[in-house]
Design a protein around this motif. Structure first.
Motif, PDB file in Angstrom:
ATOM      1  N   ALA A  73     -35.405  25.380 -13.068  1.00 20.66           N
ATOM      2  CA  ALA A  73     -36.527  24.891 -12.255  1.00 20.66           C
ATOM      3  C   ALA A  73     -36.601  23.367 -12.268  1.00 20.66           C
ATOM      4  O   ALA A  73     -36.956  22.746 -11.265  1.00 20.66           O
ATOM      5  CB  ALA A  73     -37.837  25.492 -12.768  1.00 20.66           C
ATOM      6  N   TYR A  74     -36.244  22.754 -13.389  1.00 21.04           N
ATOM      7  CA  TYR A  74     -36.298  21.290 -13.504  1.00 21.04           C
ATOM      8  C   TYR A  74     -35.151  20.643 -12.733  1.00 21.04           C
ATOM      9  O   TYR A  74     -35.344  19.650 -12.030  1.00 21.04           O
ATOM     10  CB  TYR A  74     -36.207  20.884 -14.979  1.00 21.04           C
ATOM     11  CG  TYR A  74     -36.974  19.632 -15.319  1.00 21.04           C
ATOM     12  CD1 TYR A  74     -36.865  18.470 -14.563  1.00 21.04           C
ATOM     13  CD2 TYR A  74     -37.812  19.611 -16.422  1.00 21.04           C
ATOM     14  CE1 TYR A  74     -37.569  17.328 -14.893  1.00 21.04           C
ATOM     15  CE2 TYR A  74     -38.523  18.467 -16.751  1.00 21.04           C
ATOM     16  CZ  TYR A  74     -38.400  17.331 -15.981  1.00 21.04           C
ATOM     17  OH  TYR A  74     -39.091  16.200 -16.305  1.00 21.04           O
ATOM     18  N   LEU A  75     -33.965  21.188 -12.871  1.00 19.71           N
ATOM     19  CA  LEU A  75     -32.783  20.524 -12.320  1.00 19.71           C
ATOM     20  C   LEU A  75     -32.582  20.757 -10.832  1.00 19.71           C
ATOM     21  O   LEU A  75     -31.967  19.933 -10.160  1.00 19.71           O
ATOM     22  CB  LEU A  75     -31.539  20.936 -13.113  1.00 19.71           C
ATOM     23  CG  LEU A  75     -31.564  20.520 -14.589  1.00 19.71           C
ATOM     24  CD1 LEU A  75     -30.351  21.083 -15.315  1.00 19.71           C
ATOM     25  CD2 LEU A  75     -31.657  19.016 -14.740  1.00 19.71           C
ATOM     26  N   LEU A  76     -33.084  21.851 -10.275  1.00 20.81           N
ATOM     27  CA  LEU A  76     -32.825  22.106  -8.848  1.00 20.81           C
ATOM     28  C   LEU A  76     -33.559  21.135  -7.910  1.00 20.81           C
ATOM     29  O   LEU A  76     -32.932  20.717  -6.947  1.00 20.81           O
ATOM     30  CB  LEU A  76     -33.145  23.558  -8.497  1.00 20.81           C
ATOM     31  CG  LEU A  76     -32.095  24.563  -8.949  1.00 20.81           C
ATOM     32  CD1 LEU A  76     -32.460  25.963  -8.522  1.00 20.81           C
ATOM     33  CD2 LEU A  76     -30.708  24.203  -8.496  1.00 20.81           C
ATOM     34  N   PRO A  77     -34.712  20.734  -7.982  1.00 21.98           N
ATOM     35  CA  PRO A  77     -35.903  21.246  -8.637  1.00 21.98           C
ATOM     36  C   PRO A  77     -36.591  22.317  -7.802  1.00 21.98           C
ATOM     37  O   PRO A  77     -36.583  22.266  -6.572  1.00 21.98           O
ATOM     38  CB  PRO A  77     -36.800  20.024  -8.741  1.00 21.98           C
ATOM     39  CG  PRO A  77     -36.414  19.171  -7.563  1.00 21.98           C
ATOM     40  CD  PRO A  77     -34.954  19.455  -7.313  1.00 21.98           C
ATOM     41  N   LEU A  78     -37.189  23.284  -8.495  1.00 20.56           N
ATOM     42  CA  LEU A  78     -38.018  24.290  -7.837  1.00 20.56           C
ATOM     43  C   LEU A  78     -39.443  23.752  -7.758  1.00 20.56           C
ATOM     44  O   LEU A  78     -39.851  22.948  -8.594  1.00 20.56           O
ATOM     45  CB  LEU A  78     -38.000  25.604  -8.626  1.00 20.56           C
ATOM     46  CG  LEU A  78     -36.655  26.308  -8.752  1.00 20.56           C
ATOM     47  CD1 LEU A  78     -36.803  27.570  -9.603  1.00 20.56           C
ATOM     48  CD2 LEU A  78     -36.069  26.641  -7.400  1.00 20.56           C
ATOM     49  N   PRO A  79     -40.210  24.213  -6.767  1.00 25.30           N
ATOM     50  CA  PRO A  79     -41.590  23.719  -6.648  1.00 25.30           C
ATOM     51  C   PRO A  79     -42.447  24.178  -7.842  1.00 25.30           C
ATOM     52  O   PRO A  79     -42.220  25.250  -8.400  1.00 25.30           O
ATOM     53  CB  PRO A  79     -42.086  24.319  -5.333  1.00 25.30           C
ATOM     54  CG  PRO A  79     -41.182  25.464  -5.052  1.00 25.30           C
ATOM     55  CD  PRO A  79     -39.875  25.165  -5.715  1.00 25.30           C
ATOM     56  N   GLN A  80     -43.413  23.354  -8.181  1.00 24.29           N
ATOM     57  CA  GLN A  80     -44.376  23.736  -9.216  1.00 24.29           C
ATOM     58  C   GLN A  80     -45.231  24.867  -8.667  1.00 24.29           C
ATOM     59  O   GLN A  80     -45.399  24.952  -7.463  1.00 24.29           O
ATOM     60  CB  GLN A  80     -45.255  22.543  -9.606  1.00 24.29           C
ATOM     61  CG  GLN A  80     -44.558  21.578 -10.501  1.00 24.29           C
ATOM     62  CD  GLN A  80     -44.353  22.089 -11.931  1.00 24.29           C
ATOM     63  OE1 GLN A  80     -44.196  23.279 -12.193  1.00 24.29           O
ATOM     64  NE2 GLN A  80     -44.358  21.169 -12.866  1.00 24.29           N
ATOM     65  N   PRO A  81     -45.692  25.791  -9.462  1.00 21.06           N
ATOM     66  CA  PRO A  81     -45.753  25.763 -10.912  1.00 21.06           C
ATOM     67  C   PRO A  81     -44.550  26.415 -11.605  1.00 21.06           C
ATOM     68  O   PRO A  81     -44.658  26.834 -12.761  1.00 21.06           O
ATOM     69  CB  PRO A  81     -47.029  26.532 -11.217  1.00 21.06           C
ATOM     70  CG  PRO A  81     -47.058  27.602 -10.177  1.00 21.06           C
ATOM     71  CD  PRO A  81     -46.486  26.925  -8.940  1.00 21.06           C
ATOM     72  N   SER A  82     -43.409  26.496 -10.957  1.00 19.60           N
ATOM     73  CA  SER A  82     -42.235  27.150 -11.545  1.00 19.60           C
ATOM     74  C   SER A  82     -41.892  26.591 -12.910  1.00 19.60           C
ATOM     75  O   SER A  82     -41.791  27.330 -13.902  1.00 19.60           O
ATOM     76  CB  SER A  82     -41.017  26.997 -10.628  1.00 19.60           C
ATOM     77  OG  SER A  82     -41.264  27.519  -9.360  1.00 19.60           O
ATOM     78  N   ARG A  83     -41.685  25.284 -12.963  1.00 15.86           N
ATOM     79  CA  ARG A  83     -41.295  24.654 -14.226  1.00 15.86           C
ATOM     80  C   ARG A  83     -42.389  24.824 -15.276  1.00 15.86           C
ATOM     81  O   ARG A  83     -42.107  25.115 -16.446  1.00 15.86           O
ATOM     82  CB  ARG A  83     -40.992  23.176 -13.988  1.00 15.86           C
ATOM     83  CG  ARG A  83     -40.373  22.499 -15.174  1.00 15.86           C
ATOM     84  CD  ARG A  83     -40.011  21.048 -14.868  1.00 15.86           C
ATOM     85  NE  ARG A  83     -41.185  20.195 -14.906  1.00 15.86           N
ATOM     86  CZ  ARG A  83     -41.611  19.427 -13.914  1.00 15.86           C
ATOM     87  NH1 ARG A  83     -40.958  19.370 -12.783  1.00 15.86           N
ATOM     88  NH2 ARG A  83     -42.679  18.685 -14.053  1.00 15.86           N
ATOM     89  N   ALA A  84     -43.627  24.673 -14.884  1.00 17.57           N
ATOM     90  CA  ALA A  84     -44.748  24.817 -15.814  1.00 17.57           C
ATOM     91  C   ALA A  84     -44.806  26.233 -16.394  1.00 17.57           C
ATOM     92  O   ALA A  84     -45.061  26.403 -17.590  1.00 17.57           O
ATOM     93  CB  ALA A  84     -46.066  24.473 -15.126  1.00 17.57           C
ATOM     94  N   LEU A  85     -44.554  27.233 -15.565  1.00 18.27           N
ATOM     95  CA  LEU A  85     -44.561  28.617 -16.058  1.00 18.27           C
ATOM     96  C   LEU A  85     -43.459  28.832 -17.087  1.00 18.27           C
ATOM     97  O   LEU A  85     -43.673  29.483 -18.116  1.00 18.27           O
ATOM     98  CB  LEU A  85     -44.423  29.599 -14.897  1.00 18.27           C
ATOM     99  CG  LEU A  85     -45.620  29.666 -13.954  1.00 18.27           C
ATOM    100  CD1 LEU A  85     -45.295  30.534 -12.743  1.00 18.27           C
ATOM    101  CD2 LEU A  85     -46.852  30.175 -14.680  1.00 18.27           C
ATOM    102  N   GLY A  86     -42.275  28.280 -16.824  1.00 21.02           N
ATOM    103  CA  GLY A  86     -41.183  28.378 -17.790  1.00 21.02           C
ATOM    104  C   GLY A  86     -41.535  27.686 -19.090  1.00 21.02           C
ATOM    105  O   GLY A  86     -41.291  28.216 -20.183  1.00 21.02           O
ATOM    106  N   PHE A  87     -42.136  26.510 -18.989  1.00 25.46           N
ATOM    107  CA  PHE A  87     -42.539  25.775 -20.183  1.00 25.46           C
ATOM    108  C   PHE A  87     -43.564  26.567 -20.992  1.00 25.46           C
ATOM    109  O   PHE A  87     -43.404  26.771 -22.200  1.00 25.46           O
ATOM    110  CB  PHE A  87     -43.117  24.399 -19.807  1.00 25.46           C
ATOM    111  CG  PHE A  87     -43.809  23.724 -20.951  1.00 25.46           C
ATOM    112  CD1 PHE A  87     -43.076  23.058 -21.921  1.00 25.46           C
ATOM    113  CD2 PHE A  87     -45.189  23.779 -21.077  1.00 25.46           C
ATOM    114  CE1 PHE A  87     -43.706  22.450 -22.998  1.00 25.46           C
ATOM    115  CE2 PHE A  87     -45.824  23.177 -22.153  1.00 25.46           C
ATOM    116  CZ  PHE A  87     -45.084  22.513 -23.109  1.00 25.46           C
TER     117      PHE A  87
END
Length: 157
Positions: free
Chosen positions: A121-135
């Motif tokens: 999610a960080y490197l592609l980047p995918l739209p938030q809240p994708s990265r936040a959910l993974g975190f």
């Protein structure tokens, strides 16, 4: 279970922890290689000695510079360090409490999956809240292991 068995590959919880722990540690180490790749691809170096023997596309000396693509990978790597190290330390303490295998596997798998997803999610980047959910999935999993390890001691409860 005795200490000699607890930290043995005969202990399925410890064996699983090693397996999933190595996945996230190796993924974190891979971020170093990805950072180097991005620095070279974008000719973005942060130390003068790194550019001393390099030339830019016009034949001039490379300047010390930052690049958004490099910084994105570095931030992802830093986030791994901030999460994988506590997971590993707390995980060792959690394993020492002889948790149920299915519960331990759930913790290890959720954390590993969350960190892999977070990086994608960080490197592609995918739209938030994708990265936040993974975190948060990984963070809450580590907190859950910490709570269970503390509760197993009976010290605070």
């Amino acid at each position: 279970m005795g200490v000699e068995q607890l930290w043995s590959l005969d202990n399925p919880v410890f064996k699983a922890f090693i397996s999933y722990g190595m996945v996230v540690v190796l993924k974190t180490m891979a971020m170093t290689v990805l950072t180097i790749r991005q620095r070279i691809a974008h000719q973005a170096f942060v130390n003068p000695e790194d550019t001393a023997s390099m030339k830019d596309k016009e034949g001039g000396r490379l300047k010390v510079t930052a690049h958004d693509a490099v910084e994105r990978v570095r931030r992802c790597h830093l986030n791994d360090l901030e999460n994988v190290i506590p997971f590993f330390l707390i995980g060792l303490l959690y394993v020492s409490t002889s948790p149920d295998l299915s519960t331990a596997l759930l913790h290890f798998r959720v954390f590993t999956g969350a960190r892999l997803f977070h990086s994608v999610a960080y490197l592609l980047p995918l739209p938030q809240p994708s990265r936040a959910l993974g975190f948060f999935a990984g963070y809450v999993t580590t907190l859950s292991m910490a709570y269970r390890a503390i509760a197993a001691t009976g010290f605070f409860f």
